[in-house]
Design a protein around this motif. Structure first.
Motif, short mmCIF file in Angstrom:
data_model
loop_
_atom_site.label_atom_id
_atom_site.label_comp_id
_atom_site.label_asym_id
_atom_site.label_seq_id
_atom_site.Cartn_x
_atom_site.Cartn_y
_atom_site.Cartn_z
N ALA A 820 9.16 0.88 -3.39
CA ALA A 820 8.55 -0.21 -2.62
C ALA A 820 7.03 -0.10 -2.63
O ALA A 820 6.34 -1.11 -2.68
CB ALA A 820 9.09 -0.18 -1.19
N LEU A 821 6.51 1.14 -2.55
CA LEU A 821 5.06 1.33 -2.58
C LEU A 821 4.47 0.82 -3.90
O LEU A 821 3.37 0.30 -3.95
CB LEU A 821 4.73 2.80 -2.35
N ARG A 822 5.24 0.97 -4.97
CA ARG A 822 4.76 0.55 -6.28
C ARG A 822 4.75 -0.96 -6.42
O ARG A 822 3.90 -1.52 -7.12
CB ARG A 822 5.67 1.16 -7.35
N ARG A 823 5.64 -1.68 -5.71
CA ARG A 823 5.81 -3.12 -5.93
C ARG A 823 5.24 -3.98 -4.80
O ARG A 823 4.76 -5.09 -5.06
CB ARG A 823 7.31 -3.44 -6.07
N LEU A 824 5.33 -3.51 -3.56
CA LEU A 824 5.07 -4.39 -2.42
C LEU A 824 3.60 -4.36 -2.01
O LEU A 824 2.93 -3.33 -2.16
CB LEU A 824 5.95 -3.99 -1.23
N PRO A 825 3.09 -5.47 -1.44
CA PRO A 825 1.70 -5.53 -0.94
C PRO A 825 1.60 -4.83 0.42
O PRO A 825 1.74 -5.48 1.47
CB PRO A 825 1.43 -7.02 -0.84
N VAL A 826 1.34 -3.52 0.42
CA VAL A 826 1.35 -2.70 1.63
C VAL A 826 -0.08 -2.36 2.02
O VAL A 826 -0.92 -2.04 1.17
CB VAL A 826 2.19 -1.42 1.42
N ASP A 827 -0.35 -2.42 3.35
CA ASP A 827 -1.67 -2.06 3.87
C ASP A 827 -1.69 -0.67 4.50
O ASP A 827 -2.72 0.01 4.47
CB ASP A 827 -2.11 -3.09 4.92
N VAL A 828 -0.61 -0.24 5.09
CA VAL A 828 -0.55 1.04 5.81
C VAL A 828 0.74 1.73 5.45
O VAL A 828 1.79 1.09 5.34
CB VAL A 828 -0.63 0.82 7.33
N LEU A 829 0.64 3.09 5.30
CA LEU A 829 1.82 3.92 5.07
C LEU A 829 2.14 4.70 6.33
O LEU A 829 1.24 5.25 6.98
CB LEU A 829 1.59 4.88 3.91
N ALA A 856 -1.76 8.02 -0.38
CA ALA A 856 -2.20 6.92 0.46
C ALA A 856 -3.71 6.76 0.43
O ALA A 856 -4.23 5.63 0.38
CB ALA A 856 -1.71 7.14 1.90
N CYS A 857 -4.42 7.88 0.45
CA CYS A 857 -5.88 7.82 0.44
C CYS A 857 -6.38 7.27 -0.89
O CYS A 857 -7.30 6.45 -0.93
CB CYS A 857 -6.45 9.20 0.72
N ASP A 858 -5.74 7.71 -1.98
CA ASP A 858 -6.16 7.23 -3.30
C ASP A 858 -5.92 5.73 -3.45
O ASP A 858 -6.65 5.04 -4.18
CB ASP A 858 -5.43 7.99 -4.39
N LEU A 859 -4.87 5.21 -2.80
CA LEU A 859 -4.56 3.77 -2.90
C LEU A 859 -5.36 2.95 -1.90
O LEU A 859 -5.22 1.73 -1.85
CB LEU A 859 -3.06 3.54 -2.65
N GLY A 860 -6.24 3.61 -1.13
CA GLY A 860 -7.08 2.89 -0.17
C GLY A 860 -6.32 2.42 1.04
O GLY A 860 -6.70 1.41 1.65
N MET A 861 -5.24 3.09 1.41
CA MET A 861 -4.43 2.70 2.55
C MET A 861 -4.65 3.68 3.70
O MET A 861 -4.95 4.85 3.49
CB MET A 861 -2.94 2.70 2.19
N GLN A 862 -4.47 3.18 4.89
CA GLN A 862 -4.46 4.06 6.04
C GLN A 862 -3.06 4.62 6.22
O GLN A 862 -2.08 4.10 5.70
CB GLN A 862 -4.91 3.30 7.29
N SER A 863 -2.96 5.69 7.00
CA SER A 863 -1.67 6.37 7.19
C SER A 863 -1.50 6.67 8.67
O SER A 863 -2.47 6.83 9.41
CB SER A 863 -1.62 7.66 6.38
N VAL A 864 -0.24 6.75 9.07
CA VAL A 864 0.10 7.12 10.44
C VAL A 864 1.29 8.06 10.38
O VAL A 864 2.22 7.86 9.60
CB VAL A 864 0.41 5.88 11.29
N ALA A 865 1.25 9.07 11.19
CA ALA A 865 2.31 10.07 11.26
C ALA A 865 3.15 9.78 12.49
O ALA A 865 2.63 9.66 13.60
CB ALA A 865 1.74 11.46 11.30
#
Length: 941
Positions: A820-829, A856-865
């Protein structure tokens, strides 16, 4: 007169009720005859009874016939009116006769007005008889009727002239030549002869309506005519005076005619069927007399001429002319009958040829069997239908060609049919098997009629129809793909096993079988390969059960087997035996299947349920189904025996689903929010909306558990819609209060693919509540393997155009999230809780989590644990580059009041807060939803 008329005309129902009227009639006539025989005691009384008594009787007949004609609706009404007129003429003549003899006390002149009345008696009666007669159907019939009347009348005239009329004419002219006197002397006998001729000619031609009343009326007229004939004879005419015994005949004739329409019609019976009883037996005799009537008339005419010759007198010219006319009429009538017979013969031959062509050309077999069951006629169609010549079947017994198994029911139906009256059941239908010429048995349907004490059978071959019906019945009860019994037939077999002579056998068991992994085979290899696998599985199942057991396919990849008991009472041994059978089936069905050029494997989950006393087929099959689902839930590829607690669990799930529907309707759900904290600064970056169900004890529970237990996807969708609506409305209220914090709402990917959340509804929701589109985050859970990833991608792209941010939930948990990360338009992981719980203790997990955060950092996305519960986890995640966290280390889910207090405070204290291990792009915050399903002690708001 009025009292006697009322008695005679009173309608009385029933045969027995007419006997008093008949006795009264006979008594009155007998009394009149006795009085006339004794001279009535005086000359005056004799004259009065001979004149006015006859007038009274004739008047009574006129009134009776007239009243009956007014009440009758049949076509015979004119005849009774004419009989009434005829009787009125007789009453008038006798009244005039009495006027002269009784009132004026002088002899009746000749001719007189009485003669006019008496002469008018016969014509209406003759016309009335013509109305009563059955009308001929053609011109030849009318001519024959006229000739028959002349033959009878001419013969009577010949005989009467020879015996009396010639002498009467001579005596009438004895006082001098008088044409009027001679005509009057001949008018009476001639009219009587005409009337008698009509009576005899029409006696066998009368209509069948009210036959008894017509016969009685003719009898009364005949008695009157006989008395007239005796009166006109020279011997009685010279010595007659009123009040003699001859008047008793006229009196009785009038009373019989008065009685005819009323008394005779009461006791009449409906005509019997031909050939049964006296009615049927009289018809041939009547026909014979009608045919012989012309010849009898000619014989009477001949006797009249012979009488004159024997007496030595020269035949009178009247006798000769009349006899010649009779013979000529007989010749003409015979010619007409000959021509008519020739025409009838030709017509009969044409009809016979027509019906012979129909019978011989018919595709149905027509057979006639006599009373002993022997075939006397068989149509030529038997060669094409039965493959046997018709001549070979003639003379054989019908029972010899009927199948022995069908012979008993056929004989029973034939005996029942022959015992029923023909009017109630004219025909019946029999279906049985006939032996063909090749020795095969054909299914034959026969229409059976009565025929001269035997049977007339019209038979046709219905073997194709029977085969089609059997095929349709087989298709209705069997699975078209595998040929095994379907659910309907399997249920019937279970009912038969539970209700037969072994209904109490606890060894009867039902097995429900489900093929694990069949859907994957269908998706990977296609439906054709799946069908081939089902066919092979059905064959294995059919070969593995015993001969007396039943294997069935219920639908899809579900099969069932009925294992009948052997009568043993050892329950443990029986359970062990059935369990062994189920294990053998499981192993057999789990063997590799050869599909095309390769092999595939599926497993089998089997549920077993044993019969109990009083259990219904529906309950037994339900128990086996519950056991099968327990086997699938327990790890698949196993055998599970039914236990009562399985039903209790189903009841609990059902009650839970009902409670859920009530909770949604009654508004028993509460909305909580859990803060999402920036790990570098401790500020609240967003909140996640979570639903809780308020329990009866005041605790709030997450709905995930009871939604999963109830399996109600519709309630889950309804709850998701409520959660989104409430979260947006609360976020808009907080923004207006000075806390513009984004809100995150979790939405499943399956719901997005089902389009239960249309594009325009989200935009309308944001517009309605005044929430900026960028303040809403939809978290997409992709824990399952997605088959419609392309559709999901298009769906999310459309939502992002509305300003909605997309977060990927459960990242790091399986292949689906990475794909899904490869295909979908995601803003946050969002990191899965399993990656956070052991990140401090496990160096291996530390490296995995760090690698995912770098992606996530390389793709320019923010992350939450998710699930950050301790300060050490906060420090470790911050060091690995995680930007946000959510969990008990900061705050659990709180109500709106506590959330406002948290937002007023603005931040949470962080131990060891410093610079991040790696730089994070400043793209803004997109909060994510917590996945915690634990019970929380937060009291209701």
């Amino acid at each position: 007169m009025s009292g006697l008329a009322a008695l005679l005309c009173r309608p009385v129902a029933g045969r027995a009720s007419g006997l008093p009227s008949q006795l009264l009639l006979a008594g009155v006539c007998a009394g009149y005859a006795v009085g006339a025989a004794l001279g009535w005691g005086s000359a005056g009384l004799a004259l009065f009874m001979g004149d006015f008594g006859l007038s009274f009787a004739a008047s009574l007949a006129a009134v009776s016939c007239f009243v009956y004609s007014r009440r009758s609706d049949s076509r015979l009404r004119p005849a009774w009116l004419l009989f009434s007129l005829s009787s009125a003429m007789a009453a008038g003549g006798n009244a005039v006769w009495g006027w002269y003899e009784v009132v004026l006390d002088r002899d009746v002149p000749s001719p007189s007005l009485a003669d006019l009345f008496f002469l008018c008696f016969a014509p209406p009666a003759i016309v009335g008889l013509l109305v009563l007669a059955k009308r001929p159907v053609n011109r030849a019939g009318w001519v024959c009727l006229a000739l028959d009347s002349w033959l009878i009348g001419g013969s009577l005239l010949t005989l009467s002239w020879s015996l009396a009329l010639a002498q009467t004419t001579h005596l009438a002219n004895g006082g001098g030549p008088s044409v009027a006197r001679a005509a009057l002397a001949l008018a009476y006998p001639l009219l009587d002869i005409v009337l008698v001729s009509m009576v005899l000619a029409l006696h066998f031609r009368r209509a069948g309506v009210n036959r008894s009343a017509v016969n009685t009326a003719i009898a009364g007229l005949a008695l009157t005519v006989v008395c007239d004939a005796l009166f006109t004879s020279p011997l009685l005419r010279s010595s007659y005076h009123s009040g003699q015994l001859l008047d008793a005949g006229w009196f009785a004739g009038s009373l019989i005619l008065a009685y005819a329409p009323w008394g005779a019609s009461r006791g009449q019976r409906p005509p019997a069927r031909a050939g049964r009883g006296p009615w049927g037996a009289s018809r041939p005799i009547a026909g014979s007399l009608a045919a012989l009537a012309p010849y009898l008339a000619a014989a009477v005419c001949t006797l009249g001429i012979l009488y004159s010759v024997v007496e030595g007198r020269r035949p009178d010219r009247v006798v000769v002319v009349t006899g010649c006319a009779v013979v000529l009429a007989l010749v003409v009538r015979q010619a007409i009958m000959l021509l008519d017979n020739i025409g009838l013969t030709q017509e009969l031959a044409q009809k016979e040829n027509h019906f012979r062509s129909l019978v011989q050309g018919s595709s149905d077999v027509i057979m006639i069997a006599d009373t002993t069951g022997v075939l006397r006629y068989v149509s030529p169609a038997a060669a094409g239908v039965y493959d046997r010549d018709a001549e070979d079947l003639v003379g054989t017994e019908l029972a010899s060609i009927v199948h022995p198994e069908d012979l008993g029911p056929v004989l029973h139906e034939v005996r029942r049919f022959l015992a029923v009256p023909a009017g109630e059941e004219p025909t019946t239908r029999i279906e049985c098997r006939f032996r063909s010429g090749t020795g095969d048995w054909l299914h034959v349907e026969s229409t059976v009629n009565r025929h001269q004490g035997g049977l007339l059978l019209n038979s046709r071959d219905v073997s194709e129809r029977v085969r089609l019906q059997e095929q349709l019945r087989h298709n209705a009860e069997h699975d078209p793909l595998t040929g095994l019994p379907n659910r309907a037939l399997f249920t019937a077999r279970v009912s038969q096993a539970l209700g037969g002579r072994r209904s109490g056998d606890p060894g009867n068991a039902v097995l429900f079988i489900d093929l694990d992994g069949f859907k994957a085979v269908n998706d990977r290899l296609g439906h054709q390969a799946g069908d081939e696998l089902l066919v092979q599985a059905a064959r294995r199942l059919q070969e593995s059960v015993r001969a007396g057991d039943t294997a069935a396919r219920l639908g899809g990849d579900e099969f069932a087997a009925l294992i009948t008991g052997d009568g043993t009472r050892d329950q443990d041994a029986r359970e062990y035996q059935v369990h062994e059978i189920a294990e053998r089936l499981r192993l057999t069905l789990s063997q590799p299947y050869r599909i095309g050029d390769g092999e595939v494997r599926v497993a089998a989950s089997i549920g077993v349920a044993f019969a109990e006393p009083g259990i219904t087929p529906k309950d037994l099959m339900r128990n086996a189904d519950l056991a099968m689902y327990r086997a699938k839930a327990g790890g698949k590829d196993r055998v599970e025996l039914y236990a009562p607690q399985m039903q209790a669990e189903v009841v609990r799930r059902t009650e839970l689903a009902a409670r859920l529907r009530t909770a949604l309707r009654e508004g028993e759900f509460a909305l909580l929010h859990q803060p999402v904290v920036h790990l570098a600064t401790g500020t609240v970056a967003a909140v996640t909306a979570q639903a809780r169900w308020r329990s009866a004890q005041g605790l709030l529970f997450t709905p995930a558990e009871f939604l999963r237990v109830s399996g109600d996807s519709g309630r889950a969708a309804e709850l998701g819609g409520w959660l989104l609506e409430e979260a947006v409305e609360r976020a808009a209220d907080r923004a207006r209060a000075g806390h513009p914090v984004p809100v995150a709402v979790r939405v499943s990917a399956s719901r997005l693919l089902d389009r239960t959340l249309p594009f325009g509804s989200v935009e309308a929701l944001l517009t309605r509540h005044g929430l900026p589109s960028g303040a809403l985050v939809l978290e997409v859970a992709v824990n399952e393997r997605l088959a419609g990833l392309d559709d999901l991608e298009r769906r999310l792209v459309a939502l992002r155009r509305l300003g909605v941010r997309i977060a990927l939930d459960g990242f790091g948990n399986g292949y689906a999230a990475v794909n899904a990360l490869r295909r979908l338009p995601v803003d946050v992981l969002r990191l899965d809780r399993d990656l956070v719980e052991g990140v401090v203790e496990s160096a291996r997990l530390h490296k995995i989590t760090g690698g995912l955060l770098r992606i996530a950092c390389d793709l320019g996305m923010q992350s939450v644990a998710d699930g950050v519960d301790g300060a050490d986890q906060v420090r470790a995640l911050r060091a690995m580059g995680c930007t946000h966290g959510q969990g008990a280390a900061f705050s659990g889910p709180v109500d709106e009041y506590r959330l406002r207090r948290v937002l007023d405070r603005g931040r949470f204290p962080l131990s060891g807060a410093g610079q991040l291990a790696r730089p994070v792009p400043a793209t803004g915050w997109i909060p994510l939803q917590s996945r915690s399903h634990d019970e929380t002690p937060v009291p209701p708001t």
